[in-house]
Scaffold this active site. Structure first.
Site, PDB file in Angstrom:
ATOM      1  CD  GLU A   1       2.010  -5.707   5.642  1.00  0.00           C
ATOM      2  OE1 GLU A   1       2.995  -6.393   5.705  1.00  0.00           O
ATOM      3  OE2 GLU A   1       1.406  -5.746   4.601  1.00  0.00           O
TER       4      GLU A   1
ATOM      5  CD  GLU B   1      -1.841  -8.165   2.828  1.00  0.00           C
ATOM      6  OE1 GLU B   1      -1.661  -7.052   2.626  1.00  0.00           O
ATOM      7  OE2 GLU B   1      -2.460  -8.472   3.882  1.00  0.00           O
TER       8      GLU B   1
ATOM      9  N   GLY C   1       0.969  -5.254   0.847  1.00  0.00           N
ATOM     10  CA  GLY C   1      -0.304  -5.529  -0.198  1.00  0.00           C
ATOM     11  C   GLY C   1       0.269  -6.003  -1.352  1.00  0.00           C
TER      12      GLY C   1
ATOM     13  CB  ALA D   1      -0.881  -0.122   1.513  1.00  0.00           C
TER      14      ALA D   1
END
Ligand code: HXC
Length: 257
Positions: free
Chosen positions: A131, A111, A108, A65
């Site tokens: 993260e 992911e 992300g 992200a």
């Protein structure tokens, strides 16, 4: 449809979506995430497309992200944007989606690869969930999908201690389907997707749904889900065509009905 942060093209019967924010290592801002899912949904509706590939750049599939966009966010701000809920859109895609990963797949980005149905990795691919190094945890399924895929110990290490996996390690642990040379990795993923696109479309769709059911439920319920997908295929023209073609020793001609 034109997008500003992703590129789309159809190669043969494969819809390819390329993340295109190279200046930010393909970090997802809200716009790119929305455009990615818009593009996948458009291919899902397109009868000319049999399967899809999601890719990024050679150096970075996606670095997660967009930290600059999130840095000053509040919980309510994040909720209002539906930052996590948006990811349900990729779960709802019916056709098979292949991730073609080269370079960094972090946060992300990792992911996203895990949200796809299968992963083709270039030899330079590196997967990780960093993260905790910026004071948060994965929010788009990383803790759950890695635990299911790799088991508790390795998932804990990745999520808690920023352990990254090389492409070779990811292959060893069953996280990716193939590791291919960096040069031509996208072509390899498209060829892989093209093979899937050549199969009976409804059977492929039911097969994907059935395997996914295994991650949601008990064996008994999962077997029921498989049965619910198995029997209706005998009402399709493609089942008749597929079995007749086998008996007549010729290639089937799929209609997708
Ligand atoms: C915003 C990013 C970014 C990110 C890289 N950039 N990753 N910007 N968000 N996630 C930007 C950098 O700021 C820099 O911009 C440019 O891209 C190039 O990056 P460098 O760091 O200079 O490149 P390099 O040294 O090669 O390192 C590459 C990297 C590193 C290892 C990928 O950039 C990195 O660690 N990125 C962050 C990875 C991360 O923590 N991801 C998790 C995010 S949280 P400038 O302007 O300086 O040139 C997340 C939560 C998901 O994903 C939740 C989902 C709901």
């Amino acid at each position: 449809m034109t997008y500003s942060t992703v590129l789309t093209e159809i190669r043969g019967r494969v819809g390819v979506v390329t993340l295109n924010r190279p200046q930010a290592m393909n970090a997802f801002n809200n716009l790119m995430l929305g455009e990615l899912f818009d593009a996948l949904e458009a291919f899902d509706r397109d009868d000319n497309v049999g399967a899809m590939v999601v890719t990024g750049g050679e150096k970075a599939f996606a670095a997660g992200a967009d930290i600059k966009e999130m840095a000053e966010s509040s919980p309510f701000g994040m909720i209002k944007q539906g930052r996590v809920e948006k990811w349900d859109r990729i779960r709802a895609i019916k056709k098979v989606v292949i991730a073609a990963v080269s370079g960094w797949a972090l946060g992300g980005g990792c992911e996203l690869a895990l949200s796809c149905d299968m992963i083709i990795a270039s030899e330079s691919a590196k997967f990780g969930q960093p993260e905790v190094t910026i004071g948060i945890i994965p929010g788009a399924g990383g803790t759950q999908r890695l635990a299911r895929l790799l088991g508790k110990q390795l998932a804990m290490e990745m999520v808690i201690n920023n352990r990254t996996l090389t492409a070779a390690e990811a292959l060893h642990f069953g996280m990716v389907n193939r590791v291919v040379p960096v040069e031509g990795y996208l072509d390899a993923a498209v060829a892989f997707a093209e093979e899937i696109a050549s199969r009976a479309p409804l059977a492929v769709r039911m097969a994907k749904d059935s395997v996914n059911a295994a991650f949601e439920t008990t064996l008994t319920e999962g077997l029921r889900a498989e049965k619910r997908n198995f029997y209706p295929l005998f009402s399709t023209e493609d089942q008749k065509e597929g079995m007749r073609a086998f008996i007549e020793k010729r290639k089937p001609n799929w209609k997708g009905r």
